[in-house]
Design an enzyme around this catalytic site. Structure first.
Site, PDB file in Angstrom:
ATOM      1  N   GLU A   1      11.183   2.894   6.980  1.00  0.00           N
ATOM      2  CA  GLU A   1      11.266   3.907   8.028  1.00  0.00           C
ATOM      3  C   GLU A   1      11.639   3.245   9.350  1.00  0.00           C
ATOM      4  O   GLU A   1      10.846   2.483   9.903  1.00  0.00           O
ATOM      5  CB  GLU A   1       9.927   4.637   8.206  1.00  0.00           C
TER       6      GLU A   1
ATOM      7  N   GLU B   1       1.824   3.444   3.636  1.00  0.00           N
ATOM      8  CA  GLU B   1       1.029   2.922   4.751  1.00  0.00           C
ATOM      9  C   GLU B   1      -0.464   2.840   4.431  1.00  0.00           C
ATOM     10  O   GLU B   1      -1.305   3.068   5.299  1.00  0.00           O
ATOM     11  CB  GLU B   1       1.266   3.761   6.012  1.00  0.00           C
TER      12      GLU B   1
END
Length: 289
Positions: free
Chosen positions: A89, A15
């Site tokens: 995810e 991220e």
């Protein structure tokens, strides 16, 4: 994996698109892994709206999300259209911060989302399947306009509870996976036994002030140094934990500091207050002879 091991892929970063402060950072990491002989599948993982800023050329881009919607893969398709879709995810719950309500996500919503992944042949990981516990200082914190510490539990309303028990989500996903599996699923393991432990009272302890003489030599500086930049651990600083800062004063007054995340202030071994994001000023009483 190519040498007989269990590692099938390596994630370059996690991220980074949410921050993206350094345009050279991701390409540097990519090249660093290749130079060190990493030949397995390389990938990045970002929120669906941060793929463009987090992806780097030559690796598989994956996304993290809470649910599918019409624009889920817009940015992903801009960087790659000829690669498999991978949800690194899929968030089946969420972590809790101190002062917030416990986050929960309906099991039927999770079942529906996973059904959609299977229907559209999207690869995915369940996050979290088992959250467990944040031991020590590993809980961390978030900063979205203000500092918020994560609680010790990382139950996450995950597929398994913090204690490892099965949930409604587990049973629904088990039934769903069985419906699309060509072979029977493995038998469900028995639940671990539980125990209630009595309170423990320490009979001996060593106060911080008495322990200082047994520690390493202190770091001396004219200005406070944040823990990550302390000249310790072969120049690596300190990643997390506690740091004791000491200063000799000759009178009372006001102490002003921007502490991240919290500072306990002591005067002659007696705590006189706390500094944090919401409290940057502290009155120092006049010293007594």
């Amino acid at each position: 994996y190519r040498q007989g091991g269990p590692v099938i892929a390596v994630q370059v970063e996690n991220e980074y698109g949410s921050f993206n402060k350094d345009k050279t950072y991701m390409p540097y990491l990519h090249k660093a892994l290749l130079r060190r002989g990493i030949v397995e599948l390389l990938l990045t993982s970002d929120g669906e709206k941060h793929v463009l800023s987090g992806h780097t050329k030559g690796v598989l881009a994956a996304i993290n999300l809470q649910k599918l919607h019409q624009d889920t893969f817009n940015q992903l398709h801009k960087v790659q259209r000829d690669k498999p879709l991978l949800i690194m995810e899929y968030w089946v719950g969420w972590f809790d911060r101190w002062g917030d309500k416990h986050h929960v996500k309906d099991a039927k919503e999770v079942e529906h989302a996973v059904s959609e992944f299977i229907k559209y042949e999207i690869s995915f990981n369940v996050y979290m399947f088992h959250g467990g516990t944040n031991f020590g200082f590993m809980n961390g914190a978030t900063y979205f306009g203000k500092h918020s510490g994560i609680v010790t539990s990382y139950d996450y309303d995950a597929v398994l509870t913090e204690a490892g028990d099965y949930t409604e989500k587990y049973l629904k996903l088990q039934k769903l996976f069985q419906s699309v599996s060509a072979t029977p699923l493995p038998r469900v393991p028995k639940l671990p036994p539980k125990a209630v432990y009595p309170p423990v009272r320490p009979s001996l302890y060593l106060p911080l002030w008495d322990a200082l003489s047994y520690l390493n030599e202190p770091v001396r500086s004219r200005q406070p140094v944040n823990m990550e930049n302390l000249p310790i651990n072969n120049g690596s600083g300190q990643s997390y934990g506690l740091v004791l800062y000491e200063k000799s004063i000759c009178s009372g007054g006001r102490l002003r500091a921007h502490a991240h995340d919290m500072a306990q202030v002591f005067l002659d071994e007696t705590m006189i207050g706390i500094l944090n994001e919401n409290n940057k000023d502290l009155h120092i009483p006049e010293l007594r002879e």
